[in-house]
Enzyme design. Structure first.
Site, short mmCIF file in Angstrom:
data_model
loop_
_atom_site.label_atom_id
_atom_site.label_comp_id
_atom_site.label_asym_id
_atom_site.label_seq_id
_atom_site.Cartn_x
_atom_site.Cartn_y
_atom_site.Cartn_z
CE LYS A 1 18.27 92.83 20.39
NZ LYS A 1 17.52 94.12 20.52
CB ILE A 2 23.10 86.23 22.61
CG1 ILE A 2 22.19 85.01 22.49
CG2 ILE A 2 24.20 85.98 23.65
CD1 ILE A 2 22.93 83.74 22.10
#
Length: 367
Positions: A139-140
């Site tokens: 997850k960014i």
């Protein structure tokens, strides 16, 4: 068979579980959720902060890691990736059976890097390289600084869950980063996957607060409508962007769409139905990640019917009316993004402090 199976088979939406606990891996609860129709897992720093500080399940591994010379920060990542690895095992059959559409488990990069492009990119690469599993999503955050990292990771053939999205304009930029990344990718595009996580209920919380401050009958009548309308308009953007000649060229190379994922789908206002943000956002090529309580509510009395694109004109009209009474939706999104980043940083830092205290209690000494 449950209503969660119906959600996927009849309406094309994948229900995911927005929670992860070590005890669920050990007692089979996570596997039972998969049997009931859950098709993926999301986690975040707040989830790990809650689970790691609510009991003593992690104490033994923590002591072993610290005794082996790891810092508390490095020990934290060992604890997290142990849980992620267990969840990846449980979801692997879903990933295989769906030909790589579902069965993903998401883990977030260090949230303190949300405004640091190069730091985010290095952290995301490190997690992907270390875990090296086809059903992992790193997850960014979908911050302005995160966009280049999203594009670069996609170009490298790595699968990404873009998190903390609150505005339609930023969502369009995230899709562009994904498309540019795919175009630059020289590998097998069928092995690259992505979702874009649009946070829903928090939008209503902030918009409702502003509508109540305005206080006119017209403003008050709009409470509880903006978040669903924004999600429905986001779905229109998704359909537009993943069509036409540009997408056809990528699709011919095996590319997969970057599915919209509805996050923050538990209702914060008790006056609203507890399945509001599930019932109103159902449609093909979408994901809804739900806390276990919301999943239970949907299993009990949810309505599986295609709704996300039932009336696009009404959705846009709602947003126009919200803007017309004086609510700046871009300002709302900016505030929520900052608050979301700050909340995850606080959870991360509080958890590290808690691990330090636990280590001192169990091992003695000053860490």
């Amino acid at each position: 068979m449950t209503v969660l199976h119906d959600l996927y088979r009849e309406h094309g939406q994948s229900p995911w579980l927005d929670n992860l606990r070590r005890e669920w891996l050990e007692n089979g609860e996570l596997a039972r959720w998969v049997e009931r129709g859950v098709r993926g897992i999301t986690s975040n720093p707040s989830i790990f902060q809650k689970t790691m500080t609510s009991g003593c399940e992690y104490d033994h591994q923590l002591v072993e890691l610290l005794a082996g010379g790891l810092s508390v920060n490095d020990a934290y990542w060992e604890l997290v990736l142990t849980d992620i690895g267990g969840a990846l095992d449980v979801l692997a059959p879903v990933h295989e059976a769906s030909d790589g559409v579902d069965g993903f488990v998401s883990v977030e990069v260090d949230p303190t890097l949300a405004r640091d492009t190069e730091g985010t990119l290095a952290a995301a690469r490190a997690i992907h390289q270390r875990v090296n599993r086809p059903n992992l999503y790193v997850k960014i955050p979908g911050t302005a600084e995160g966009l280049p990292a999203i594009q670069a990771m996609t170009a490298e053939g790595r699968s990404i869950n873009v998190t903390l999205l609150f505005s339609l304009s930023r969502y369009a930029e995230v899709i562009e980063a994904y498309l540019c990344g795919l175009e630059a990718c020289e590998g097998d595009l069928s092995r690259v996957s992505g979702v874009a996580s649009f946070f829903i209920s928090r939008t209503d919380t902030e918009v409702d607060r502003r509508l109540e401050a305005i206080g006119t009958p017209e403003a008050l009548a709009l409470r509880g409508q903006a978040a669903v309308a924004q999600g429905q308009v986001a779905y229109q953007i998704f359909r537009q962007k993943f069509s036409g000649p540009r997408w056809a060229a990528l699709s011919a190379r095996g590319a997969r769409v970057q599915r919209p994922l509805w996050a923050s789908t538990s209702t914060k206002n008790p006056a609203y139905p507890d399945t509001l943000y599930v019932d109103r956002l159902i449609g093909p090529d979408t994901v809804n990640t739900l806390p276990d309580a919301t999943l239970e509510a949907f299993l009990d009395h949810g309505t599986p019917a295609r709704t996300v694109d039932a009336d696009p004109d009404i959705a846009r009209a709602v947003l126009d009316r919200v803007s017309g009474v004086g609510v700046d939706l871009e300002a709302v999104a900016g505030r929520l993004e900052n608050e979301g980043v700050s909340a995850f940083v606080r959870s991360f830092e509080d958890l590290l402090a808690s691990l330090v205290a636990t280590a001192d209690r169990l091992m003695g000494g000053d860490r």
